[in-house]
Motif scaffolding. Sequence first.
Motif, mmCIF file in Angstrom:
data_model
loop_
_atom_site.group_PDB
_atom_site.id
_atom_site.type_symbol
_atom_site.label_atom_id
_atom_site.label_comp_id
_atom_site.label_asym_id
_atom_site.label_seq_id
_atom_site.Cartn_x
_atom_site.Cartn_y
_atom_site.Cartn_z
ATOM 1 N N LEU A 128 87.045 63.862 66.908
ATOM 2 C CA LEU A 128 88.179 62.992 66.238
ATOM 3 C C LEU A 128 89.035 63.736 65.295
ATOM 4 O O LEU A 128 90.299 63.680 65.326
ATOM 5 C CB LEU A 128 87.538 61.868 65.506
ATOM 6 N N ALA A 129 88.445 64.571 64.506
ATOM 7 C CA ALA A 129 89.185 65.303 63.467
ATOM 8 C C ALA A 129 90.160 66.503 64.325
ATOM 9 O O ALA A 129 91.235 66.584 64.123
ATOM 10 C CB ALA A 129 88.303 66.113 62.598
ATOM 11 N N LEU A 130 89.441 66.846 65.237
ATOM 12 C CA LEU A 130 90.320 67.896 66.119
ATOM 13 C C LEU A 130 91.686 67.004 67.049
ATOM 14 O O LEU A 130 92.734 67.655 67.010
ATOM 15 C CB LEU A 130 89.364 68.507 67.074
ATOM 16 N N ILE A 131 91.383 65.964 67.402
ATOM 17 C CA ILE A 131 92.409 65.160 67.908
ATOM 18 C C ILE A 131 93.564 64.540 67.170
ATOM 19 O O ILE A 131 94.620 65.027 67.304
ATOM 20 C CB ILE A 131 91.750 63.717 68.899
ATOM 21 N N ILE A 132 93.187 64.438 65.988
ATOM 22 C CA ILE A 132 94.171 63.955 64.917
ATOM 23 C C ILE A 132 95.002 65.282 64.489
ATOM 24 O O ILE A 132 96.087 65.116 64.404
ATOM 25 C CB ILE A 132 93.412 63.511 63.545
#
Length: 161
Positions: free
Chosen positions: A22-26
Amino acid sequence: MNNHGRQPPQALLIIYRSLIVLALIILLVIIAGVVWALFLKPQDNAKPAQTSSRVSPVESGNTFTGIGRLRLPLGDNQPATAIVSITFPYNPGDKAFSEELASRVGEFRALTSAYFKSRTASQLEKVDEEEIKKALLDQYNGVLRLGKIEILYFNDYMIID
């Protein structure tokens, strides 16, 4: 017992991995937005620069109405009032001139008030409306720095004795 050698439960590993994904997608969305804004966004301001802030009434369909309707006492000994509503065409695309016009509304009203206060009802009845507009136009343009007004219109103009 010592828990240092134990592995975290499987459910906790799934949560950690999900948070990392999720952090990478953001992070990717933020980077993509910055790239789009800086390099790929279509430029709306690619219009040729105007050489003058002067706008003829035919070119512009926009009218400056910020001065509003004024009730102005005249310079008579007997109470008389001028009611005047002044508008003029302008180019709202010229942001600097539009801002100057908006910031000078108080001055325009004061100039108009001073003009009418210095005249009596009988003097104004003898003067052509175009002469009054010309005198006010000269005074307005005297305070403007970023452009000029070409023509004034009176939506209302009457003298009440």
